[in-house]
Write a protein that holds these residues in place. Sequence first.
Motif, PDB file in Angstrom:
ATOM      1  N   ALA A 151      57.102   8.996  33.975  1.00  0.00           N
ATOM      2  CA  ALA A 151      57.572   9.268  32.617  1.00  0.00           C
ATOM      3  C   ALA A 151      57.691  10.765  32.329  1.00  0.00           C
ATOM      4  CB  ALA A 151      56.650   8.609  31.595  1.00  0.00           C
ATOM      5  N   LEU A 152      56.645  11.521  32.605  1.00  0.00           N
ATOM      6  CA  LEU A 152      56.694  12.956  32.319  1.00  0.00           C
ATOM      7  C   LEU A 152      57.650  13.672  33.265  1.00  0.00           C
ATOM      8  CD1 LEU A 152      52.967  13.846  31.528  1.00  0.00           C
ATOM      9  CD2 LEU A 152      54.774  13.072  29.985  1.00  0.00           C
ATOM     10  N   ASP A 153      57.759  13.195  34.493  1.00  0.00           N
ATOM     11  CA  ASP A 153      58.710  13.787  35.438  1.00  0.00           C
ATOM     12  C   ASP A 153      60.145  13.589  34.968  1.00  0.00           C
ATOM     13  OD1 ASP A 153      56.705  14.658  37.170  1.00  0.00           O
ATOM     14  OD2 ASP A 153      56.678  12.754  38.256  1.00  0.00           O
ATOM     15  N   VAL A 154      60.419  12.431  34.364  1.00  0.00           N
ATOM     16  CA  VAL A 154      61.755  12.183  33.826  1.00  0.00           C
ATOM     17  C   VAL A 154      62.068  13.167  32.697  1.00  0.00           C
ATOM     18  CG1 VAL A 154      63.154  10.550  32.485  1.00  0.00           C
ATOM     19  CG2 VAL A 154      61.906   9.771  34.513  1.00  0.00           C
TER      20      VAL A 154
ATOM     21  N   ALA B 255      63.152   0.597  34.905  1.00  0.00           N
ATOM     22  CA  ALA B 255      61.954   1.372  34.589  1.00  0.00           C
ATOM     23  C   ALA B 255      62.348   2.816  34.317  1.00  0.00           C
ATOM     24  CB  ALA B 255      60.957   1.303  35.747  1.00  0.00           C
ATOM     25  N   ILE B 256      61.551   3.486  33.505  1.00  0.00           N
ATOM     26  CA  ILE B 256      61.859   4.868  33.142  1.00  0.00           C
ATOM     27  C   ILE B 256      61.927   5.756  34.379  1.00  0.00           C
ATOM     28  CG2 ILE B 256      59.431   5.490  32.729  1.00  0.00           C
ATOM     29  CD1 ILE B 256      62.470   6.711  30.676  1.00  0.00           C
TER      30      ILE B 256
ATOM     31  N   TYR C  83      68.889   9.588  38.527  1.00  0.00           N
ATOM     32  CA  TYR C  83      70.159   9.417  37.814  1.00  0.00           C
ATOM     33  C   TYR C  83      70.853  10.762  37.627  1.00  0.00           C
ATOM     34  CZ  TYR C  83      73.387   6.835  34.846  1.00  0.00           C
ATOM     35  OH  TYR C  83      74.501   6.221  34.337  1.00  0.00           O
ATOM     36  N   ASN C  84      72.140  10.803  37.916  1.00  0.00           N
ATOM     37  CA  ASN C  84      72.928  12.033  37.777  1.00  0.00           C
ATOM     38  C   ASN C  84      73.809  11.916  36.540  1.00  0.00           C
ATOM     39  OD1 ASN C  84      74.957  14.085  38.025  1.00  0.00           O
ATOM     40  ND2 ASN C  84      74.413  14.277  40.197  1.00  0.00           N
ATOM     41  N   TRP C  85      73.460  12.638  35.495  1.00  0.00           N
ATOM     42  CA  TRP C  85      74.203  12.522  34.245  1.00  0.00           C
ATOM     43  C   TRP C  85      75.601  13.117  34.352  1.00  0.00           C
ATOM     44  CZ3 TRP C  85      72.552   9.098  31.077  1.00  0.00           C
ATOM     45  CH2 TRP C  85      71.184   8.768  31.075  1.00  0.00           C
ATOM     46  N   LEU C  86      75.791  14.039  35.252  1.00  0.00           N
ATOM     47  CA  LEU C  86      77.130  14.588  35.453  1.00  0.00           C
ATOM     48  C   LEU C  86      78.054  13.527  36.046  1.00  0.00           C
ATOM     49  CD1 LEU C  86      78.818  17.146  35.189  1.00  0.00           C
ATOM     50  CD2 LEU C  86      78.203  17.734  37.524  1.00  0.00           C
ATOM     51  N   ASP C  87      77.558  12.776  37.053  1.00  0.00           N
ATOM     52  CA  ASP C  87      78.343  11.698  37.634  1.00  0.00           C
ATOM     53  C   ASP C  87      78.603  10.610  36.615  1.00  0.00           C
ATOM     54  OD1 ASP C  87      78.354  13.028  40.014  1.00  0.00           O
ATOM     55  OD2 ASP C  87      76.797  11.820  40.966  1.00  0.00           O
ATOM     56  N   ALA C  88      77.620  10.389  35.728  1.00  0.00           N
ATOM     57  CA  ALA C  88      77.778   9.338  34.707  1.00  0.00           C
ATOM     58  C   ALA C  88      78.783   9.717  33.640  1.00  0.00           C
ATOM     59  CB  ALA C  88      76.420   9.048  34.057  1.00  0.00           C
ATOM     60  N   GLY C  89      79.074  11.012  33.533  1.00  0.00           N
ATOM     61  CA  GLY C  89      80.076  11.468  32.588  1.00  0.00           C
ATOM     62  C   GLY C  89      79.553  11.812  31.215  1.00  0.00           C
ATOM     63  N   ALA C  90      78.254  11.597  30.962  1.00  0.00           N
ATOM     64  CA  ALA C  90      77.726  11.844  29.619  1.00  0.00           C
ATOM     65  C   ALA C  90      77.852  13.298  29.213  1.00  0.00           C
ATOM     66  CB  ALA C  90      76.267  11.406  29.540  1.00  0.00           C
ATOM     67  N   SER C  91      77.597  14.213  30.159  1.00  0.00           N
ATOM     68  CA  SER C  91      77.603  15.638  29.801  1.00  0.00           C
ATOM     69  C   SER C  91      79.013  16.210  29.675  1.00  0.00           C
ATOM     70  CB  SER C  91      76.834  16.425  30.859  1.00  0.00           C
ATOM     71  OG  SER C  91      77.436  16.303  32.125  1.00  0.00           O
ATOM     72  N   ARG C  92      80.024  15.394  29.995  1.00  0.00           N
ATOM     73  CA  ARG C  92      81.397  15.897  29.875  1.00  0.00           C
ATOM     74  C   ARG C  92      82.078  15.376  28.604  1.00  0.00           C
ATOM     75  NH1 ARG C  92      81.602  14.290  35.384  1.00  0.00           N
ATOM     76  NH2 ARG C  92      82.976  12.547  34.864  1.00  0.00           N
TER      77      ARG C  92
END
Length: 226
Positions: free
Chosen positions: A96-99, A209-210, A216-225
């Motif tokens: 959790a804290l690592d996330v 699980a958290i 997870y790569n948020w750039l690949d997921a497109g969220a940060s774009r």
Amino acid sequence: MTAPSRIVFLVDVDDTLLENDRIQEDIRNHLEREFGAAARDRYWAIQEQLFADLGYRDYLGALQRYRVEHPYEHHLISTASFLVDYPFADRLYPGALDVLKRLRTWGPAVILTDGDVVFQSRKVDRSGIFHAVAGQVLIYIHKEESLADVERRYPADHYVLLDDKLRILAAVKEAWGERVTTVLVKQGKFANDAKILASYPAADVTVAAIGDLLEYNWLDAGASRR
């Protein structure tokens, strides 16, 4: 005005970072051990009534109400100490804290949670969550009704909301639309209730699980774009 961040992560606490079902079980066991099953059940009945009235768990408020009914139960002080000094760090889900640390490499990670102002704050602090997000913590009565305040405090081009309650995720998705990526963390009873899951639209992302979000790569997921 604060310049908007490219992306802000909004992270729930109970059953998202902390195993809240275990915390409740520990409270029940403590009450039964100290006062017996009848006292445990009566306290929890008060707790459930407050939950229905307020929309969040008020453990200390329930204890105060129980005390009104039992004014000469001086051993209640041990329960107050048990609640206030509970070792919340022992109930963190693995990773959790690592996330939280990893999320902060992409953008601000902000705790977005419901609860009473005393116990929930204590939970966030004693678990190590407060330190992990550098004190960026928002505690509301109903967070899905407080999105304007969230935006004012943490303006962003895009938000990512991590929660175990599909109802909350659906409400925020309806309000923010494509400006938010919703993430269902399938931990705890609410996230795994078949009736609840059938009652709301699916989240944009679902993880078991958290700790899964460490990969997870948020750039690949497109969220940060967005």
